[in-house]
Design a protein around this motif. Structure first.
Motif, PDB file in Angstrom:
ATOM      1  N   GLY A 188       2.161  -9.571   6.628  1.00  0.00           N
ATOM      2  CA  GLY A 188       2.041  -8.907   7.827  1.00  0.00           C
ATOM      3  C   GLY A 188       2.724  -7.901   8.533  1.00  0.00           C
ATOM      4  O   GLY A 188       3.480  -7.167   9.751  1.00  0.00           O
ATOM      5  N   ILE A 189       2.457  -6.637   7.444  1.00  0.00           N
ATOM      6  CA  ILE A 189       2.661  -5.360   7.069  1.00  0.00           C
ATOM      7  C   ILE A 189       1.565  -4.611   8.441  1.00  0.00           C
ATOM      8  O   ILE A 189       0.807  -4.784   7.454  1.00  0.00           O
ATOM      9  CB  ILE A 189       3.357  -4.615   6.068  1.00  0.00           C
ATOM     10  N   ASP A 190       1.613  -4.189   8.752  1.00  0.00           N
ATOM     11  CA  ASP A 190       0.359  -3.191   9.624  1.00  0.00           C
ATOM     12  C   ASP A 190      -0.533  -2.336   8.453  1.00  0.00           C
ATOM     13  O   ASP A 190       0.442  -1.733   7.436  1.00  0.00           O
ATOM     14  CB  ASP A 190       0.868  -2.475  10.237  1.00  0.00           C
ATOM     15  N   SER A 191      -1.255  -2.489   8.200  1.00  0.00           N
ATOM     16  CA  SER A 191      -1.863  -1.963   7.195  1.00  0.00           C
ATOM     17  C   SER A 191      -3.674  -1.312   7.214  1.00  0.00           C
ATOM     18  O   SER A 191      -4.142  -2.210   7.712  1.00  0.00           O
ATOM     19  CB  SER A 191      -2.100  -3.189   5.254  1.00  0.00           C
ATOM     20  N   VAL A 192      -3.995  -0.381   7.347  1.00  0.00           N
ATOM     21  CA  VAL A 192      -5.147   0.421   6.889  1.00  0.00           C
ATOM     22  C   VAL A 192      -5.099   1.243   5.590  1.00  0.00           C
ATOM     23  O   VAL A 192      -4.829   1.107   4.594  1.00  0.00           O
ATOM     24  CB  VAL A 192      -4.732   1.448   7.834  1.00  0.00           C
ATOM     25  N   GLY A 193      -6.955   0.708   5.609  1.00  0.00           N
ATOM     26  CA  GLY A 193      -6.812   1.372   4.027  1.00  0.00           C
ATOM     27  C   GLY A 193      -8.776   1.543   3.864  1.00  0.00           C
ATOM     28  O   GLY A 193      -9.434   1.584   5.026  1.00  0.00           O
ATOM     29  N   TYR A 194      -9.379   1.882   2.368  1.00  0.00           N
ATOM     30  CA  TYR A 194     -10.632   2.338   2.397  1.00  0.00           C
ATOM     31  C   TYR A 194     -11.196   1.340   1.504  1.00  0.00           C
ATOM     32  O   TYR A 194     -10.499   0.649   0.385  1.00  0.00           O
ATOM     33  CB  TYR A 194     -10.222   3.410   1.306  1.00  0.00           C
ATOM     34  N   ALA A 195     -12.100   1.114   1.313  1.00  0.00           N
ATOM     35  CA  ALA A 195     -12.608   0.525   0.862  1.00  0.00           C
ATOM     36  C   ALA A 195     -14.470   0.570   0.600  1.00  0.00           C
ATOM     37  O   ALA A 195     -15.131   0.978   1.240  1.00  0.00           O
ATOM     38  CB  ALA A 195     -13.104  -1.944   1.155  1.00  0.00           C
ATOM     39  N   ASP A 196     -14.824   0.071  -0.805  1.00  0.00           N
ATOM     40  CA  ASP A 196     -16.013   0.317  -1.059  1.00  0.00           C
ATOM     41  C   ASP A 196     -17.165  -0.562  -0.894  1.00  0.00           C
ATOM     42  O   ASP A 196     -16.483  -1.951  -0.020  1.00  0.00           O
ATOM     43  CB  ASP A 196     -16.384   1.045  -2.233  1.00  0.00           C
ATOM     44  N   CYS A 197     -18.748  -0.430  -0.422  1.00  0.00           N
ATOM     45  CA  CYS A 197     -19.150  -2.389  -0.719  1.00  0.00           C
ATOM     46  C   CYS A 197     -19.507  -2.863  -1.419  1.00  0.00           C
ATOM     47  O   CYS A 197     -19.963  -3.782  -0.591  1.00  0.00           O
ATOM     48  CB  CYS A 197     -21.069  -1.242  -0.255  1.00  0.00           C
ATOM     49  N   ASN A 198     -18.777  -2.667  -2.712  1.00  0.00           N
ATOM     50  CA  ASN A 198     -18.716  -3.636  -3.384  1.00  0.00           C
ATOM     51  C   ASN A 198     -17.775  -4.613  -2.994  1.00  0.00           C
ATOM     52  O   ASN A 198     -16.767  -5.260  -4.224  1.00  0.00           O
ATOM     53  CB  ASN A 198     -18.919  -3.847  -5.082  1.00  0.00           C
TER      54      ASN A 198
END
Length: 262
Positions: free
Chosen positions: A209-219
């Motif tokens: 429930g925490i505001d979370s932003v991030g990066y992710a690869d296409c896999n």
């Protein structure tokens, strides 16, 4: 040629494609589809700390989300060879992340920074944390002595990472973030207002429930699904381990510039 200062959107797009952070990325199509299938089959390793229940049991539904939010090839018959990340989606994601960072800075919020990709994204996260601290945010210091079954959770330059045998490890696991959040609660300290992370670190925080932003690869489809469902605030698509970590510097400069943190 290297980019100095804050790049324009057009210059950043060119740089991301040229360095294969976006565009025709190195991650092969068969690897992508294998991960989508495993997520749909309920392999929790690929859920990255999110609780997906039985909502994503069709591999084609996962592919559709990835085509929309990451820019992979939407043809299910494309089974091998090259796959893609839409560079415009990458920069759009950076703009959305910048808006959330700006909000954190304006509110002088508590921010936790973490990465499961210390070989490539450590400097990206470190620079973000330092910029937020200069803006008056509290970059959360993690409790001491945190461990999981696999190793230790430590902090370098304000970035939480996973350590095993005196080496920083690449990990998709949510357990390190679970250890941090549980440790904060045990000490009676407030949870962060925002988590900036990747992999299971970001997914676990969003699920809590925490505001979370991030990066992710296409896999790594889970965080894109998390954003589609509203569990993740922002997921930025990119190749999260290109050969030279310095290639991410213009991206970081653009992000912090858009957030008003330079």
């Amino acid at each position: 040629m290297p980019i100095s200062g804050i790049p324009s959107r057009a210059d950043l797009v060119d740089h991301l494609v040229r360095t294969r952070i976006a565009g025709e990325v190195a991650t092969p199509r068969d690897n992508n589809l294998s991960h989508y299938r495993k997520l749909a089959n309920g392999d929790r390793h690929y859920w990255l700390g999110l609780e997906l229940g039985d909502r994503w049991t069709d591999e084609q539904d996962v592919l559709a989300v990835m085509a929309e939010r990451c820019g992979v090839v939407d043809d299910p018959e494309h089974r091998s060879g090259q796959d893609t990340i839409d560079v415009e989606l990458t920069v759009d994601g950076l703009d959305r992340m910048a808006a959330r960072l700006r909000k954190a800075a304006e509110g002088r919020q508590r921010v936790l920074i973490a990465t499961g990709h210390p070989g490539a994204l450590l400097d990206v996260h470190g620079e973000t944390g330092r910029a937020l601290r200069r803006a008056g945010c509290e970059v959360v210091r993690i409790p001491e002595g945190l461990t999981t079954d696999e190793g230790c959770v430590v902090q370098f330059g304000g970035v939480a990472v996973f350590e095993r045998g005196a080496t920083l490890w690449h990990t998709h696991a949510p357990e390190p973030m679970t250890a941090i959040l549980d440790g904060l609660e045990r000490e009676g300290r407030p949870l962060p207002d925002l988590v900036v992370a990747d992999h299971g670190w970001a997914g676990c925080a969003g699920q809590r429930g925490i505001d979370s932003v991030g990066y992710a690869d296409c896999n790594d489809p889970a965080l894109f699904i998390g954003e589609a469902e509203g569990t993740m605030q922002v997921t930025v698509p990119l190749d999260d381990h290109v050969i030279d970590p310095f290639f991410y510097e213009p991206m970081t400069a653009y992000l912090l510039g858009a957030a008003g943190l330079t």
